[in-house]
Write an enzyme that holds these catalytic residues in place. Structure first.
Site, PDB file in Angstrom:
ATOM      1  N   HIS A 164    -114.029 -50.321 -73.041  1.00  0.00           N
ATOM      2  CA  HIS A 164    -113.891 -51.112 -71.831  1.00  0.00           C
ATOM      3  C   HIS A 164    -114.655 -52.426 -71.972  1.00  0.00           C
ATOM      4  O   HIS A 164    -115.505 -52.573 -72.851  1.00  0.00           O
ATOM      5  CB  HIS A 164    -114.402 -50.320 -70.626  1.00  0.00           C
ATOM      6  CG  HIS A 164    -113.508 -49.187 -70.247  1.00  0.00           C
ATOM      7  ND1 HIS A 164    -113.966 -47.960 -69.837  1.00  0.00           N
ATOM      8  CD2 HIS A 164    -112.152 -49.093 -70.233  1.00  0.00           C
ATOM      9  CE1 HIS A 164    -112.938 -47.165 -69.562  1.00  0.00           C
ATOM     10  NE2 HIS A 164    -111.839 -47.838 -69.816  1.00  0.00           N
ATOM     11  N   LYS A 168    -117.345 -53.659 -75.121  1.00  0.00           N
ATOM     12  CA  LYS A 168    -116.668 -54.139 -76.329  1.00  0.00           C
ATOM     13  C   LYS A 168    -117.673 -54.583 -77.391  1.00  0.00           C
ATOM     14  O   LYS A 168    -117.490 -54.320 -78.590  1.00  0.00           O
ATOM     15  CB  LYS A 168    -115.706 -55.270 -75.977  1.00  0.00           C
ATOM     16  CG  LYS A 168    -114.509 -54.819 -75.163  1.00  0.00           C
ATOM     17  CD  LYS A 168    -113.486 -55.931 -74.991  1.00  0.00           C
ATOM     18  CE  LYS A 168    -112.403 -55.540 -73.995  1.00  0.00           C
ATOM     19  NZ  LYS A 168    -111.665 -54.323 -74.372  1.00  0.00           N
ATOM     20  N   THR A 193    -107.838 -56.654 -76.962  1.00  0.00           N
ATOM     21  CA  THR A 193    -108.965 -57.497 -77.356  1.00  0.00           C
ATOM     22  C   THR A 193    -109.935 -56.773 -78.277  1.00  0.00           C
ATOM     23  O   THR A 193    -110.478 -57.368 -79.219  1.00  0.00           O
ATOM     24  CB  THR A 193    -109.720 -57.981 -76.104  1.00  0.00           C
ATOM     25  OG1 THR A 193    -108.795 -58.625 -75.225  1.00  0.00           O
ATOM     26  CG2 THR A 193    -110.817 -58.958 -76.465  1.00  0.00           C
ATOM     27  N   THR A 194    -110.161 -55.507 -78.034  1.00  0.00           N
ATOM     28  CA  THR A 194    -111.089 -54.754 -78.880  1.00  0.00           C
ATOM     29  C   THR A 194    -110.642 -54.783 -80.332  1.00  0.00           C
ATOM     30  O   THR A 194    -111.444 -55.006 -81.244  1.00  0.00           O
ATOM     31  CB  THR A 194    -111.207 -53.292 -78.394  1.00  0.00           C
ATOM     32  OG1 THR A 194    -111.556 -53.269 -77.016  1.00  0.00           O
ATOM     33  CG2 THR A 194    -112.257 -52.541 -79.193  1.00  0.00           C
ATOM     34  N   SER A 219    -102.957 -54.182 -74.806  1.00  0.00           N
ATOM     35  CA  SER A 219    -104.196 -53.965 -74.065  1.00  0.00           C
ATOM     36  C   SER A 219    -104.024 -52.743 -73.170  1.00  0.00           C
ATOM     37  O   SER A 219    -102.892 -52.335 -72.851  1.00  0.00           O
ATOM     38  CB  SER A 219    -104.537 -55.189 -73.222  1.00  0.00           C
ATOM     39  OG  SER A 219    -103.602 -55.330 -72.166  1.00  0.00           O
ATOM     40  N   GLY A 220    -105.148 -52.145 -72.754  1.00  0.00           N
ATOM     41  CA  GLY A 220    -105.083 -50.956 -71.922  1.00  0.00           C
ATOM     42  C   GLY A 220    -104.243 -51.136 -70.663  1.00  0.00           C
ATOM     43  O   GLY A 220    -103.333 -50.343 -70.393  1.00  0.00           O
ATOM     44  N   ASP A 225    -103.235 -47.794 -73.921  1.00  0.00           N
ATOM     45  CA  ASP A 225    -103.735 -46.415 -73.873  1.00  0.00           C
ATOM     46  C   ASP A 225    -102.580 -45.421 -73.961  1.00  0.00           C
ATOM     47  O   ASP A 225    -102.682 -44.379 -74.621  1.00  0.00           O
ATOM     48  CB  ASP A 225    -104.519 -46.183 -72.579  1.00  0.00           C
ATOM     49  CG  ASP A 225    -105.775 -47.033 -72.491  1.00  0.00           C
ATOM     50  OD1 ASP A 225    -106.388 -47.292 -73.542  1.00  0.00           O
ATOM     51  OD2 ASP A 225    -106.142 -47.440 -71.379  1.00  0.00           O
ATOM     52  N   HIS A 252    -106.253 -49.473 -64.471  1.00  0.00           N
ATOM     53  CA  HIS A 252    -105.332 -48.633 -65.238  1.00  0.00           C
ATOM     54  C   HIS A 252    -105.940 -47.255 -65.476  1.00  0.00           C
ATOM     55  O   HIS A 252    -105.769 -46.664 -66.544  1.00  0.00           O
ATOM     56  CB  HIS A 252    -104.953 -49.316 -66.557  1.00  0.00           C
ATOM     57  CG  HIS A 252    -106.097 -49.544 -67.500  1.00  0.00           C
ATOM     58  ND1 HIS A 252    -107.176 -50.318 -67.190  1.00  0.00           N
ATOM     59  CD2 HIS A 252    -106.325 -49.088 -68.764  1.00  0.00           C
ATOM     60  CE1 HIS A 252    -108.016 -50.337 -68.209  1.00  0.00           C
ATOM     61  NE2 HIS A 252    -107.523 -49.589 -69.170  1.00  0.00           N
TER      62      HIS A 252
END
Length: 290
Positions: A164, A168, A193-194, A219-220, A225, A252
Site C-alpha cells: 500500500h 511502498k 507503482t510498486t 495498479s490495485g 490485485d 479497493h
C-alpha cells in the site's frame, strides 16, 4: 523462551482425517514440540486436536473458549500486551475456510489487523502454517528439516510483491536488503507503482536494463490485485508478500480481500505475509536454509 501462538481453524479444516489442521500437525508436530510452542487453541479446534492424538500428552496445548463464547476475541486481546503484564502472543494461526461466514466476523478481521499492527505473523493457510514452524526453528539456530526442502525450492515458484502507498518505500527497502534471495524465484510479479519502483531498484543493482525484475500488473484500484488472485488460483503464484497498511480505509478493499481469499482457497499451495517485520524474519530464515 517459549513461543505463544493463538490457534483456530474453521470447521472445513478439522472435520475429516485429511483436513488441513491434521495435515499441519503431521508435518509440524515435531517442530512444535522441539520449540515448546504454546498453542492457545479455540474450543472446537482444541477438541479436534485432542481427538486426533497428534499432540497427545503435550502440555503446550492450552484450551480457550469456544468461538461463540468469545474464544477468538480472547485471541485478539492476547496479541497485544495485557495491562497485567501477561506476555503477548508471538502470532496467530487461523486456518480459514474462505466460504465460512465466520471468517469475515469482526473478531477474525481484528485478529489479522492486530497481528499486522504489532508486526506478528497472521497465518491463514496450511502452507503458511507448515512454513512458519520451520521459520521459527531455523531462526532459533536449528538445522533445517529436510522434509520441507521442496517447499523452499524458490526457483520453481513465483512471488507477488505488493504494498500500500504508505509502505511502498518499506517494500523497496525489503527487496533491496533481500535482493539475492528474491532473485532466486522463478518469477516476481507486482502491481502498478510498486513494481515500477522495484524495477528501478533492481536496475540500480545491476539487473539487466532490458529485463524487468518484477512483471508489472495493473495498479490495485484498477484490478491488479484481482489479476494476481487469478495467478494464485491457477497455482502460478505460490507466495504473496503484501505490505498492508492497517490504519487506512482502501477504496479497493474488495479486491484486497479477493486476493487473500484466493490464497486461502489454495491453502496447501500458497502463503501470504502481510507486514515488513514478518517478511524480514521470513527472508532471513529462508536465506539460512538455502
Amino acid at each position: 523462551m517459549s513461543l505463544r501462538f493463538g490457534l483456530a481453524a474453521n470447521q472445513l479444516h478439522h472435520d475429516s482425517a485429511d483436513a488441513a489442521l491434521f495435515h499441519w500437525l503431521r508435518r509440524s508436530a515435531s517442530g512444535i514440540r522441539e520449540l515448546e510452542i504454546e498453542l492457545y487453541t479455540v474450543g472446537r479446534t482444541c477438541n479436534a486436536i485432542e481427538r486426533s492424538g497428534l499432540l497427545e500428552g503435550y502440555a503446550g496445548l492450552i484450551r480457550y473458549p469456544y468461538g461463540r463464547e468469545g474464544g477468538l476475541m480472547k485471541l485478539v486481546a492476547r496479541v497485544t500486551r495485557s495491562p497485567d503484564g501477561t506476555p503477548p502472543f508471538d502470532g496467530a494461526i487461523y486456518l480459514i475456510d474462505p466460504v465460512d461466514p465466520s471468517s469475515v466476523f469482526p473478531e477474525a478481521q481484528a485478529l489479522k489487523r492486530q497481528c499486522i499492527t504489532h508486526g506478528k505473523p497472521f497465518i491463514s493457510t496450511l502452507m503458511g502454517a507448515i512454513e512458519w514452524v520451520e521459520v521459527e526453528r531455523v531462526s532459533r539456530g536449528l538445522w533445517p528439516d529436510s522434509s520441507h526442502k521442496r517447499m523452499f525450492d524458490l526457483n520453481e515458484q513465483t512471488v507477488a510483491l505488493i504494498a500500500h502507498d504508505a509502505l511502498k518505500a518499506e517494500m523497496v527497502d525489503f527487496a533491496a536488503q533481500h535482493f539475492d534471495l528474491l532473485s532466486r524465484f522463478a518469477q516476481r510479479v507486482g502491481t502498478g507503482t510498486t513494481s515500477n519502483r522495484l524495477n528501478d531498484m533492481a536496475w540500480s543493482k545491476g539487473w539487466p536494463k532490458d529485463t524487468p525484475w518484477v512483471q508489472a500488473y495493473l495498479s490495485g484500484p484498477l484490478g491488479g490485485d484481482a489479476q494476481i488472485a487469478e495467478l494464485v488460483l491457477e497455482q502460478r503464484c505460490q507466495r504473496v508478500i503484501f505490505f498492508e497498511d492497517p490504519h487506512v480505509a482502501r477504496q479497493h478493499e474488495a479486491d484486497i480481500q479477493l486476493l487473500e481469499r484466493a490464497v486461502r482457497v489454495i491453502t496447501d499451495k500458497a502463503s501470504c505475509i502481510a507486514s515488513p517485520v514478518v517478511a524480514h524474519k521470513w527472508a532471513r530464515a529462508v536465506s539460512r536454509m538455502l
